[in-house]
Design a protein around this motif. Sequence first.
Motif, short mmCIF file in Angstrom:
data_model
loop_
_atom_site.label_atom_id
_atom_site.label_comp_id
_atom_site.label_asym_id
_atom_site.label_seq_id
_atom_site.Cartn_x
_atom_site.Cartn_y
_atom_site.Cartn_z
N PRO A 36 0.81 -1.09 0.15
CA PRO A 36 -0.10 0.15 0.15
C PRO A 36 0.80 1.17 0.18
O PRO A 36 2.06 1.13 0.30
CB PRO A 36 -0.69 -0.22 1.38
CG PRO A 36 0.09 -0.80 2.35
CD PRO A 36 1.01 -1.77 1.43
N CYS A 63 -7.62 -2.59 1.90
CA CYS A 63 -6.73 -1.53 2.18
C CYS A 63 -7.33 -0.38 1.86
O CYS A 63 -6.58 0.76 2.04
CB CYS A 63 -5.44 -2.18 1.47
SG CYS A 63 -4.80 -3.63 1.92
N PRO A 65 -7.55 1.34 -1.39
CA PRO A 65 -6.78 1.85 -2.25
C PRO A 65 -7.91 2.72 -3.29
O PRO A 65 -8.91 2.37 -3.54
CB PRO A 65 -5.97 1.19 -3.13
CG PRO A 65 -6.77 -0.05 -2.88
CD PRO A 65 -7.61 -0.08 -1.88
N TYR A 106 3.90 2.02 -9.70
CA TYR A 106 3.51 2.25 -8.25
C TYR A 106 4.47 3.32 -7.74
O TYR A 106 3.79 4.22 -7.30
CB TYR A 106 3.82 0.77 -7.39
CG TYR A 106 3.85 1.13 -6.04
CD1 TYR A 106 2.51 1.05 -5.46
CD2 TYR A 106 4.76 1.48 -5.55
CE1 TYR A 106 2.22 1.45 -3.97
CE2 TYR A 106 4.79 1.47 -4.08
CZ TYR A 106 3.65 1.66 -3.42
OH TYR A 106 3.72 1.77 -2.13
N LEU A 117 -2.08 0.90 -4.52
CA LEU A 117 -1.53 -0.30 -3.89
C LEU A 117 -0.91 -1.24 -4.99
O LEU A 117 -2.11 -1.26 -6.10
CB LEU A 117 -2.81 -0.98 -3.30
CG LEU A 117 -2.56 -2.37 -2.69
CD1 LEU A 117 -2.88 -2.50 -1.31
CD2 LEU A 117 -2.73 -3.37 -3.47
#
Length: 125
Positions: A36, A63, A65, A106, A117
């Motif tokens: 993350p 999570c 995202p 990322y 993420l």
Amino acid sequence: MKFQLDEQQGGNAISRHDGQCVWVNGQPHRASLLVPWRGEVQPWPLSRFEDLTEAHFEQILACKPELVVFGSGARIRFARPQLYRSLIQARIGVETMDLGAACRTYNVLASEGRAVLAALLIDPE
């Protein structure tokens, strides 16, 4: 000319990868993982692309995202949309790339402060 900071302030950064290992914040990871933008790196219990299930994407959803970069291993492979339906319904974008491209993408998105993420499949293929 370099456009990115060497280290991101308060977030996770992927420093390198070699197909069998991904280094996040200087720590090696030899199994599939979720990275993350902030918080703990999590193991992702997946060793082969063919074993992907809806449960793997439910772990991502937890999570929260705004965008998921799915690194499908050494080569690009697309998961069936039914598997990540929960992400689509939550209006979370999913981009699929090979492992190297996913790591680079990322880092760029995280450095921009995006709630991204990386879901990285490390497989023996």
